[in-house]
Design a protein around this motif. Structure first.
Motif, mmCIF file in Angstrom:
data_model
loop_
_atom_site.group_PDB
_atom_site.id
_atom_site.type_symbol
_atom_site.label_atom_id
_atom_site.label_comp_id
_atom_site.label_asym_id
_atom_site.label_seq_id
_atom_site.Cartn_x
_atom_site.Cartn_y
_atom_site.Cartn_z
ATOM 1 N N VAL A 11 0.893 -1.433 -0.275
ATOM 2 C CA VAL A 11 0.113 -0.391 0.221
ATOM 3 C C VAL A 11 0.213 0.835 0.082
ATOM 4 O O VAL A 11 1.739 1.531 1.118
ATOM 5 N N LEU A 12 0.856 2.080 -1.087
ATOM 6 C CA LEU A 12 1.685 3.215 -1.422
ATOM 7 C C LEU A 12 0.600 4.905 -0.648
ATOM 8 O O LEU A 12 -0.369 4.779 -1.142
ATOM 9 N N ASP A 88 2.010 -9.597 -4.791
ATOM 10 C CA ASP A 88 1.428 -9.541 -6.018
ATOM 11 C C ASP A 88 0.577 -8.218 -6.327
ATOM 12 O O ASP A 88 -0.730 -8.591 -7.543
ATOM 13 N N LEU A 89 -0.011 -7.161 -5.555
ATOM 14 C CA LEU A 89 -0.749 -6.407 -5.941
ATOM 15 C C LEU A 89 -0.067 -5.285 -5.022
ATOM 16 O O LEU A 89 -0.053 -5.107 -3.863
ATOM 17 N N VAL A 90 -0.523 -4.120 -5.640
ATOM 18 C CA VAL A 90 0.242 -2.861 -4.870
ATOM 19 C C VAL A 90 -1.104 -1.797 -5.489
ATOM 20 O O VAL A 90 -1.784 -1.714 -6.204
ATOM 21 N N ILE A 91 -1.248 -1.325 -4.228
ATOM 22 C CA ILE A 91 -2.672 -0.153 -4.235
ATOM 23 C C ILE A 91 -2.046 1.135 -3.134
ATOM 24 O O ILE A 91 -1.181 1.189 -3.213
ATOM 25 N N ILE A 145 -9.427 1.273 -8.144
ATOM 26 C CA ILE A 145 -10.021 0.602 -7.221
ATOM 27 C C ILE A 145 -10.526 1.601 -6.063
ATOM 28 O O ILE A 145 -9.136 2.287 -5.555
ATOM 29 N N HIS A 146 -12.016 1.959 -5.667
ATOM 30 C CA HIS A 146 -11.926 3.192 -4.788
ATOM 31 C C HIS A 146 -12.871 2.449 -3.517
ATOM 32 O O HIS A 146 -14.066 1.727 -3.806
#
Length: 793
Positions: A11-12, A88-91, A145-146
């Motif tokens: 999570v950035l 695997d996922l960057v938000i 993605i909200h």
């Protein structure tokens, strides 16, 4: 179903949303790396560290249990970019600044794994424009993605593709967010503010405008537009305060900057009162003042004319309250024709909402279903605008809206689209929901993840089946339906109000066990709403009590306890599928099943002390048994140490406010399954019953239980004396807690004495019935039945 394997997420941005998204990920056991800028002083990852520490202070709690914060790894962009390669996922969830986001993408792109999906959590910026800063190889794996705030509790997540997003990646992400995070997905088009904020904020602006037109105060408007109106209990202005007035202004500015050709553009002006509050720093709840201000215990409301805060508490007129209880068609007709300003106001905001949704459907959503779900899941509405319009009579309401537009009463002169008047009776049908862009009805998603939802949430008019009329019925009485979906596992659904356990429910559940043992692989106890069971039905026993006193209750209490043991020792697995509240007898029913499959947002606890009683359906017997089992597992550890936690939970009526917290309190075991998405609960419970049966399930063997005896009772009572003498508990609280201690410690026997579950349940019955005769307990019971609130005496 093939799954998108997410072993770790980055999570950035460790701001409010980023940190809370990270918290929800670790709630469902997904490890997270939380990034932010390097701190100028102290540890380089100090910003992320501070955000993680702050999670424990936030209300409502973002974490299911505080210790899960340890699953979040703090990081900064200077030292830890290599950690992105493991994700695997960057938000991305930094501030709503296009230039900042684009700069960050340039920085992180070289470190993103070649298979990872990248998503921007933005409330309204163009996803397509954001994608332009990414290398060509990442663009197919990028989308919007909200999450809605707070991420743990709000169901809605909007997914927004760009023209270069590959469909398979979006499908994978939808499966993960649905099943693992437990969210309701709405796919939105890449238009300003997407769906929920576009329709929702436009609706809030219309409400502010119409409230001023009709001269209504903020507290009255919130009472009118809250629960009784089928919307979130916080209404309109209170919701704005909770969201943050600066956040609301930002969303409004997105509308202003990007929608100059919108026919409703004139209604996007920032309300003067909102601009003034922001200028004064009154940003809502986080600033201590907004449309409301809390002073001591009093909630004051802003008087915009005086420019000061005055006492609040204004309510809807009684006549409007009565109108709002009518069926939809009659309700809307009465609101429109009434001369009452509050009624006229409500019709005006309904008309504005219908008008807006119809005009914009073509541009912002694939179908009407997306708009209705977005308003349900993102703004707490009981129904979306199209559902209510359809229920109230499509063509009749359309005519009223048309008349108001032509009379100049609407927000703008834009006519309703032609499709509204093509003879239809609504936009939702069993075939699908209306797509204005494609001029057809679009069916629900066929993604594999939705195969895990036997009875998914559906929009009105879609022809969704009633779960309690589905499958093959095996038995039914006035308060329980016993049925099967697949002919292999029996389902028992309690249908009584709040699923309270009465003698009729006990009879139905016993019949369900009997049927399951005869011909099926297992039994699942499940109901299709947010109540597993709120406890025993004291009111149902009142006639018996009035006729025979506590002596008449004892046999009924024994029947309840025997049913609990029947669940525990059934020859087939019994699975409690817990969703929502499982209190008192509901908690006792769950703990006596072979296994529990529990929705994440469930509330479990033994709360009988609130009505002056002790748990009487085997709850205290369960605490004694589990303490003994834990002591044995601890290689001879002190039994009393394990007992104290269970005693405190029952004596203080502690309720686990999530499935994770209920595990800490001992009402769930480590082997029990926590289910993030409520609509997957039945599927997983049935699967578990079958798996246990196929693995050769054998009921546990009843064993004698070692108890703490009189020494344990004395130790616990010594602590209770201090609490009573210090004024922390009343004399009656002391008396009840002493009786709880007596049961969980096994009564006046030597420490280590072996007793049976039946012996402990007899102690429960004895004390339960004695308390029924106590005047102070009777005060508590009557107070709860009359007001729904506990009496402290």
């Amino acid at each position: 179903m093939s799954r998108f394997q997410v072993r770790k997420v980055a999570v950035l941005g460790a701001g409010v949303m980023g940190a809370q998204i990270a918290a929800h990920l670790v709630n469902v056991k997904v490890p997270v790396v939380l990034f932010d800028l390097p701190a100028k002083e102290g540890p380089k990852s100090g910003i992320a560290l501070k955000a993680i520490a702050n999670l424990a202070k936030l209300k409502p709690a973002p974490l299911g249990v505080p210790e899960d914060a340890a699953r979040i790894t703090p990081a900064n962009y200077e030292e830890h970019l290599d950690l992105l390669k493991e994700c695997d996922l960057v938000i991305e969830a930094i501030a709503e600044r296009m230039d900042w986001k684009l700069d960050l993408y340039t920085k992180v792109a070289p470190f993103i794994a070649p298979h990872a999906i990248v998503a921007s959590n933005t409330s309204g910026l163009s996803i397509t424009k954001l994608s332009e800063a990414l290398p060509e190889e990442i663009k197919p794996r990028f989308c919007g993605i909200h999450f809605f705030n707070p991420p743990r509790y709000m169901s809605l997540v909007e997914l927004i593709p760009t023209p270069t997003t590959v469909a398979s990646y979006l499908d994978q992400l939808e499966g993960f967010v649905t099943s693992t995070l437990g969210k309701g997905i709405v796919r939105a088009k890449d238009t300003p503010n997407f769906i929920a904020n576009r329709v929702g904020i436009a609706g809030m602006l219309a409400t502010i405008h119409e409230a001023a037109q009709f001269g209504l105060s903020y507290d009255v408007v919130d009472d009118l537009t809250g629960k009784k109106f089928g919307r979130a209990s916080s209404g309109t202005f209170r919701t704005a305060d909770v969201v943050g007035l600066d956040t609301m202004a930002h969303v409004i500015k997105t509308l202003q900057d990007n929608l100059k050709d919108d026919p409703f553009y004139g209604s996007y002006a920032t309300p003067p009162v909102l601009a003034k509050l922001i200028e004064q720093g009154a940003l809502g709840q986080k600033a201590g003042a907004g449309f409301y201000k809390k002073v001591g215990k009093d909630i004051l409301r802003l008087d915009p004319v005086k420019g000061e805060y005055v006492p609040g508490g204004g309510k809807a007129d009684a006549i409007v309250d009565r109108i709002l209880k009518k069926p939809a068609a009659e309700r809307l007709k009465l609101l429109r024709e009434s001369t009452n300003p509050q009624a006229q106001f409500l019709w005006a905001i309904l008309r504005d909402g219908f008008h807006y949704a119809a005009v914009h459907l073509k541009d912002i959503a694939d179908s009407a279903r997306e708009i209705d779900f977005a308003m349900r899941w993102g703004f707490g509405a009981k129904q979306g605008p199209f559902e209510l319009w359809q229920e109230a009579g499509w063509q009749q309401v359309a005519g009223w809206i048309k008349d108001d537009i032509e009379a100049g009463k609407a927000l703008c002169k834009e006519p309703l689209p032609a499709w509204v008047f093509d003879g239809r009776t609504g936009v939702h049908t069993p075939e699908g929901s209306w797509s204005a862009a494609q001029s057809t009805y679009l069916p629900v998603s066929k993604l594999a993840v939705y195969g895990r939802q036997h009875f998914p949430e559906a929009v009105l008019g879609s022809g969704a089946v009633d779960p309690l009329k589905s499958g093959t019925e095996l038995f039914k009485n006035d308060e329980v339906r016993v049925w099967t979906l697949d002919g292999e596992v029996v389902i028992a659904s309690i249908t009584a109000k709040l699923h309270l356990i009465s003698p009729t429910v006990t009879e139905g559940l016993l019949k369900a066990v009997e049927l399951a043992e005869q011909s099926y692989q297992g039994l699942v106890i499940w109901s299709p709403d947010d109540v597993f069971s709120a406890g025993a039905n004291l009111e149902a026993l009142m006639p018996v009590f009035m006729a025979k006193g506590a002596k008449g209750i004892a046999p009924e209490e024994k029947k309840l306890q025997d049913m609990m043991l029947r669940m525990r020792y059934a020859s087939v697995p019994t699975v409690a599928a817990v969703r929502g509240i499982a209190l008192g007898g509901g908690c006792e029913l769950a703990v006596h099943c072979s296994q529990r499959v529990v929705a994440m947002e469930s509330y479990m606890g033994l709360v009988e002390v609130g009505v002056g009683l002790i748990p009487g359906g085997g709850g205290l017997t369960y605490i004694a048994r589990r303490a003994a089992e834990n002591a044995v597992a601890g290689a001879g550890a002190d039994l009393l140490n394990f007992l104290k936690e269970g005693f405190q939970a029952a004596a203080m009526a502690k309720v686990g406010t999530s499935a994770l917290e209920s595990k800490k309190l001992g009402y769930l075991l480590d082997s029990d399954i926590v289910v993030p998405h409520k609509d997957e609960l039945l599927y997983i419970a049935i699967s578990q019953a079958k798996a246990m049966a196929n693995a050769g399930y054998r009921a546990p063997v009843a064993k004698p239980i070692p108890v703490a005896g009189r020494m344990g009772i004395a130790t616990i009572k010594a602590q209770l004396v201090g609490m009573r003498d210090g004024g922390f508990i009343s004399k009656h609280d002391f008396h009840i807690a002493s009786l709880i201690a007596d049961v969980v410690c096994g009564g006046e026997v030597d420490a280590g004495t072996l007793v049976t579950e039946e012996y402990l349940m007899a102690l429960e019955r004895k004390h339960f019935c004695a308390l029924l005769e106590h005047p102070k307990t009777q005060e508590r019971i009557m107070g709860m039945l009359q007001t729904g609130k506990p009496v402290r005496n």
